[in-house]
Design an enzyme around this catalytic site. Sequence first.
Site, PDB file in Angstrom:
ATOM      1  N   GLY A   1      -7.890  -3.904  10.290  1.00 35.17           N
ATOM      2  CA  GLY A   1      -6.658  -4.276  10.995  1.00 35.17           C
ATOM      3  C   GLY A   1      -6.066  -5.623  10.607  1.00 35.17           C
ATOM      4  CB  SER A   2      -6.569  -8.016   7.814  1.00 33.09           C
ATOM      5  OG  SER A   2      -6.176  -7.351   6.643  1.00 33.09           O
ATOM      6  CG  ASN A   3      -2.019  -5.260   5.925  1.00 36.51           C
ATOM      7  OD1 ASN A   3      -1.224  -6.032   5.386  1.00 36.51           O
ATOM      8  ND2 ASN A   3      -2.996  -4.660   5.261  1.00 36.51           N
TER       9      ASN A   3
ATOM     10  CG  ASN B   1       1.080   3.717   3.531  1.00 36.47           C
ATOM     11  OD1 ASN B   1       0.199   3.287   4.289  1.00 36.47           O
ATOM     12  ND2 ASN B   1       0.810   4.164   2.313  1.00 36.47           N
TER      13      ASN B   1
ATOM     14  CG  MET C   1      -8.865   4.779   6.355  1.00 40.21           C
ATOM     15  SD  MET C   1      -8.024   4.262   4.836  1.00 40.21           S
ATOM     16  CE  MET C   1      -9.176   4.913   3.635  1.00 40.21           C
ATOM     17  NE  ARG C   2      -6.286  12.215  11.375  1.00 40.82           N
ATOM     18  CZ  ARG C   2      -7.159  13.045  11.941  1.00 40.82           C
ATOM     19  NH1 ARG C   2      -8.263  12.594  12.441  1.00 40.82           N
ATOM     20  NH2 ARG C   2      -6.893  14.331  12.021  1.00 40.82           N
TER      21      ARG C   2
ATOM     22  CG  HIS D   1      -1.117   2.269  -1.961  1.00 42.80           C
ATOM     23  ND1 HIS D   1      -2.170   3.054  -1.559  1.00 42.80           N
ATOM     24  CD2 HIS D   1      -1.240   2.131  -3.301  1.00 42.80           C
ATOM     25  CE1 HIS D   1      -2.891   3.384  -2.623  1.00 42.80           C
ATOM     26  NE2 HIS D   1      -2.345   2.840  -3.693  1.00 42.80           N
TER      27      HIS D   1
END
Length: 238
Positions: free
Chosen positions: A13-15, A111, A94-95, A113
Amino acid sequence: MGEVIGILASGRGSNFEAILDHIKLGVLRDVKMGILITNKPDAGALKIAKRYGVETAVIEPQQKGEPGRIEFEKEAIEHFKRKGVTLIILAGFMRIVSPYLIRRYRLKMMNIHPSLLPAFPGLRGPNQALEYGAKVAGCTVHYVDEGMDTGPIIQQGAVPLKEGDREHDIAQRILLLREHRLLSKAIQLHADRRLKITGRRVKINYGGGWERKWNARQRKFIRYQKRTHRVRRTFWDD
Ligand code: GRF
Protein backbone atom coordinates in the site's frame (compact mmCIF):
# COMPACT_ATOMS: atom_id res chain seq x y z
CA MET A 1 -17.09 19.38 -6.89
CA GLY A 2 -13.87 17.36 -6.67
CA GLU A 3 -13.01 13.69 -6.92
CA VAL A 4 -13.65 11.00 -4.36
CA ILE A 5 -11.12 8.19 -4.63
CA GLY A 6 -11.72 4.50 -4.13
CA ILE A 7 -8.58 2.36 -3.81
CA LEU A 8 -8.25 -1.29 -4.72
CA ALA A 9 -5.07 -2.77 -3.25
CA SER A 10 -3.80 -6.20 -2.24
CA GLY A 11 -0.46 -5.57 -0.59
CA ARG A 12 1.90 -3.14 1.07
CA GLY A 13 0.00 0.00 0.00
CA SER A 14 2.88 2.45 -0.42
CA ASN A 15 1.22 4.08 -3.44
CA PHE A 16 -1.99 4.43 -1.46
CA GLU A 17 -0.01 6.11 1.33
CA ALA A 18 1.69 8.47 -1.13
CA ILE A 19 -1.75 9.65 -2.32
CA LEU A 20 -2.82 10.20 1.29
CA ASP A 21 0.34 12.22 1.94
CA HIS A 22 -0.29 14.37 -1.13
CA ILE A 23 -3.76 15.10 0.23
CA LYS A 24 -2.49 15.70 3.78
CA LEU A 25 0.17 18.13 2.56
CA GLY A 26 -2.30 20.05 0.41
CA VAL A 27 -0.51 19.06 -2.82
CA LEU A 28 -3.51 17.17 -4.20
CA ARG A 29 -6.46 19.54 -4.26
CA ASP A 30 -10.19 18.90 -4.61
CA VAL A 31 -9.48 15.22 -4.03
CA LYS A 32 -10.78 13.18 -1.10
CA MET A 33 -10.05 9.60 -0.07
CA GLY A 34 -13.31 7.63 0.07
CA ILE A 35 -12.47 4.01 0.84
CA LEU A 36 -9.80 1.31 0.59
CA ILE A 37 -11.02 -2.07 -0.59
CA THR A 38 -8.83 -5.15 -0.47
CA ASN A 39 -9.12 -8.86 -1.15
CA LYS A 40 -6.43 -9.68 1.44
CA PRO A 41 -7.21 -9.49 5.17
CA ASP A 42 -3.46 -9.14 5.89
CA ALA A 43 -2.74 -6.40 3.34
CA GLY A 44 -0.32 -3.78 4.67
CA ALA A 45 -2.58 -1.16 3.10
CA LEU A 46 -5.14 -1.83 5.86
CA LYS A 47 -2.71 -0.64 8.54
CA ILE A 48 -2.04 2.52 6.57
CA ALA A 49 -5.78 3.17 6.21
CA LYS A 50 -6.19 2.80 9.95
CA ARG A 51 -3.40 5.29 10.63
CA TYR A 52 -4.96 7.85 8.31
CA GLY A 53 -8.54 7.16 9.38
CA VAL A 54 -9.68 5.86 6.01
CA GLU A 55 -12.68 3.53 5.83
CA THR A 56 -11.86 0.01 4.66
CA ALA A 57 -13.59 -3.09 3.39
CA VAL A 58 -12.12 -6.58 3.03
CA ILE A 59 -13.97 -8.60 0.44
CA GLU A 60 -13.22 -12.31 0.21
CA PRO A 61 -15.49 -13.92 -2.34
CA GLN A 62 -16.97 -17.33 -1.55
CA GLN A 63 -16.73 -18.57 -5.12
CA LYS A 64 -13.62 -19.15 -7.26
CA GLY A 65 -12.75 -17.91 -10.76
CA GLU A 66 -15.06 -15.66 -12.75
CA PRO A 67 -18.11 -15.95 -10.41
CA GLY A 68 -15.84 -14.98 -7.49
CA ARG A 69 -14.54 -12.01 -9.43
CA ILE A 70 -18.06 -10.74 -10.14
CA GLU A 71 -19.04 -11.33 -6.51
CA PHE A 72 -16.04 -9.24 -5.40
CA GLU A 73 -16.74 -6.47 -7.89
CA LYS A 74 -20.47 -6.26 -7.14
CA GLU A 75 -19.74 -5.73 -3.49
CA ALA A 76 -16.96 -3.25 -4.26
CA ILE A 77 -19.28 -1.23 -6.51
CA GLU A 78 -21.84 -1.02 -3.69
CA HIS A 79 -19.18 0.47 -1.43
CA PHE A 80 -17.99 2.85 -4.14
CA LYS A 81 -21.55 4.06 -4.76
CA ARG A 82 -22.26 4.49 -1.08
CA LYS A 83 -19.12 6.59 -0.65
CA GLY A 84 -19.72 8.61 -3.83
CA VAL A 85 -16.47 7.38 -5.40
CA THR A 86 -15.77 9.05 -8.75
CA LEU A 87 -12.29 7.69 -9.47
CA ILE A 88 -10.92 4.20 -8.76
CA ILE A 89 -7.19 3.65 -8.35
CA LEU A 90 -5.67 0.20 -8.67
CA ALA A 91 -2.64 0.49 -6.41
CA GLY A 92 -1.00 -2.91 -6.32
CA PHE A 93 -4.27 -4.77 -6.85
CA MET A 94 -3.28 -8.34 -7.65
CA ARG A 95 -6.48 -9.49 -9.32
CA ILE A 96 -7.62 -9.12 -12.89
CA VAL A 97 -10.44 -6.63 -13.13
CA SER A 98 -13.35 -7.90 -15.22
CA PRO A 99 -15.30 -6.05 -17.94
CA TYR A 100 -18.15 -5.85 -15.44
CA LEU A 101 -16.28 -3.24 -13.37
CA ILE A 102 -14.38 -1.70 -16.28
CA ARG A 103 -17.59 -0.86 -18.21
CA ARG A 104 -19.00 0.96 -15.19
CA TYR A 105 -15.87 3.01 -14.55
CA ARG A 106 -14.47 3.54 -18.05
CA LEU A 107 -11.93 6.40 -17.95
CA LYS A 108 -12.68 6.63 -14.25
CA MET A 109 -10.24 3.92 -13.20
CA MET A 110 -6.43 4.16 -13.23
CA ASN A 111 -3.70 1.62 -12.72
CA ILE A 112 -0.04 2.07 -11.88
CA HIS A 113 2.43 -0.37 -13.36
CA PRO A 114 6.18 -0.57 -12.64
CA SER A 115 7.47 -0.58 -16.23
CA LEU A 116 7.52 1.65 -19.26
CA LEU A 117 4.59 0.10 -21.09
CA PRO A 118 4.14 -1.48 -23.56
CA ALA A 119 7.42 -3.07 -22.44
CA PHE A 120 7.15 -5.63 -19.65
CA PRO A 121 3.46 -5.87 -18.77
CA GLY A 122 2.36 -8.38 -16.15
CA LEU A 123 4.30 -9.31 -13.06
CA ARG A 124 7.76 -8.19 -11.93
CA GLY A 125 8.30 -5.34 -14.39
CA PRO A 126 11.54 -4.14 -12.76
CA ASN A 127 13.04 -7.62 -12.89
CA GLN A 128 12.04 -8.08 -16.50
CA ALA A 129 13.79 -4.81 -17.41
CA LEU A 130 16.92 -5.97 -15.55
CA GLU A 131 17.00 -9.38 -17.19
CA TYR A 132 16.39 -7.90 -20.60
CA GLY A 133 19.43 -5.64 -20.16
CA ALA A 134 17.44 -2.42 -20.60
CA LYS A 135 19.25 0.84 -19.83
CA VAL A 136 16.17 2.56 -18.40
CA ALA A 137 13.19 1.33 -16.43
CA GLY A 138 10.20 3.21 -15.08
CA CYS A 139 6.50 3.29 -14.44
CA THR A 140 3.26 3.97 -16.26
CA VAL A 141 -0.04 5.38 -15.02
CA HIS A 142 -2.88 4.48 -17.36
CA TYR A 143 -6.63 4.25 -17.54
CA VAL A 144 -7.85 0.68 -17.26
CA ASP A 145 -9.34 -1.03 -20.29
CA GLU A 146 -10.17 -4.69 -20.97
CA GLY A 147 -6.56 -5.69 -21.74
CA MET A 148 -3.69 -6.49 -19.40
CA ASP A 149 -1.84 -3.18 -18.73
CA THR A 150 -2.99 -1.82 -22.09
CA GLY A 151 -5.18 1.22 -21.39
CA PRO A 152 -4.54 4.83 -22.52
CA ILE A 153 -1.32 6.17 -20.95
CA ILE A 154 -1.58 9.25 -18.74
CA GLN A 155 1.95 9.56 -17.30
CA GLN A 156 5.25 7.73 -17.62
CA GLY A 157 8.54 8.29 -15.86
CA ALA A 158 11.95 6.71 -16.44
CA VAL A 159 14.89 5.98 -14.16
CA PRO A 160 18.35 4.72 -15.18
CA LEU A 161 19.43 1.13 -14.69
CA LYS A 162 22.89 1.04 -13.21
CA GLU A 163 25.75 -1.42 -13.20
CA GLY A 164 25.33 -3.83 -10.30
CA ASP A 165 21.65 -3.04 -9.74
CA ARG A 166 19.57 -5.78 -8.19
CA GLU A 167 15.81 -6.10 -8.60
CA HIS A 168 15.21 -4.44 -5.24
CA ASP A 169 17.33 -1.38 -6.16
CA ILE A 170 15.43 -0.80 -9.37
CA ALA A 171 12.02 -1.42 -7.85
CA GLN A 172 12.75 1.07 -5.07
CA ARG A 173 14.10 3.68 -7.48
CA ILE A 174 10.98 3.38 -9.64
CA LEU A 175 8.67 3.39 -6.63
CA LEU A 176 10.00 6.37 -4.68
CA LEU A 177 11.22 8.57 -7.50
CA ARG A 178 8.47 7.94 -10.00
CA GLU A 179 5.40 5.96 -8.89
CA HIS A 180 4.72 7.84 -5.68
CA ARG A 181 4.95 11.16 -7.51
CA LEU A 182 3.38 10.46 -10.89
CA LEU A 183 0.27 8.72 -9.64
CA SER A 184 -0.84 11.81 -7.74
CA LYS A 185 0.04 14.02 -10.70
CA ALA A 186 -2.19 11.87 -12.93
CA ILE A 187 -4.99 12.09 -10.35
CA GLN A 188 -4.73 15.89 -10.18
CA LEU A 189 -4.74 16.17 -13.98
CA HIS A 190 -7.87 14.03 -14.08
CA ALA A 191 -9.52 16.00 -11.26
CA ASP A 192 -8.70 19.28 -13.02
CA ARG A 193 -10.26 17.99 -16.27
CA ARG A 194 -6.96 18.39 -18.08
CA LEU A 195 -7.09 15.02 -19.86
CA LYS A 196 -8.78 14.53 -23.22
CA ILE A 197 -8.92 10.99 -24.46
CA THR A 198 -9.17 10.05 -28.12
CA GLY A 199 -8.77 6.32 -28.71
CA ARG A 200 -5.50 5.38 -27.00
CA ARG A 201 -4.20 8.92 -26.88
CA VAL A 202 -4.45 11.05 -23.78
CA LYS A 203 -3.96 14.68 -24.65
CA ILE A 204 -2.84 16.75 -21.67
CA ASN A 205 -3.68 20.41 -21.35
CA TYR A 206 -0.79 21.96 -19.44
CA GLY A 207 -1.97 25.48 -20.30
CA GLY A 208 -1.80 28.33 -17.80
CA GLY A 209 1.39 27.02 -16.19
CA TRP A 210 -0.33 23.91 -14.79
CA GLU A 211 2.83 21.84 -14.64
CA ARG A 212 4.99 24.61 -13.16
CA LYS A 213 2.42 25.12 -10.42
CA TRP A 214 2.12 21.39 -9.80
CA ASN A 215 5.91 20.95 -9.55
CA ALA A 216 6.11 23.85 -7.11
CA ARG A 217 3.39 22.32 -4.91
CA GLN A 218 4.83 18.81 -5.13
CA ARG A 219 8.19 19.95 -3.75
CA LYS A 220 6.52 19.76 -0.37
CA PHE A 221 5.82 16.06 -0.87
CA ILE A 222 9.36 15.43 -2.11
CA ARG A 223 10.83 17.09 1.00
CA TYR A 224 8.51 14.93 3.09
CA GLN A 225 9.67 11.80 1.24
CA LYS A 226 13.30 12.65 1.92
CA ARG A 227 12.60 13.11 5.61
CA THR A 228 10.61 9.92 6.04
CA HIS A 229 12.52 7.35 3.95
CA ARG A 230 15.81 6.03 5.21
CA VAL A 231 17.86 5.65 2.06
CA ARG A 232 21.36 6.93 1.27
CA ARG A 233 21.34 10.60 0.43
CA THR A 234 22.53 10.21 -3.18
CA PHE A 235 19.51 8.03 -3.91
CA TRP A 236 17.45 11.17 -4.40
CA ASP A 237 19.79 12.57 -7.08
CA ASP A 238 18.71 10.11 -9.77
C1 GRF B 1 3.76 -1.10 -7.35
O1 GRF B 1 5.03 -1.35 -7.88
C2 GRF B 1 2.77 -0.88 -8.46
O2 GRF B 1 3.33 -0.28 -9.59
C3 GRF B 1 2.32 -2.28 -8.80
O3 GRF B 1 2.30 -2.96 -7.58
C4 GRF B 1 3.19 -2.33 -6.65
C5 GRF B 1 2.38 -1.96 -5.46
O4 GRF B 1 3.14 -1.44 -4.42
N1 GRF B 1 1.07 -2.26 -9.50
P1 GRF B 1 2.43 -0.78 -3.18
O5 GRF B 1 1.46 -1.80 -2.60
O6 GRF B 1 1.72 0.46 -3.65
O7 GRF B 1 3.53 -0.46 -2.21
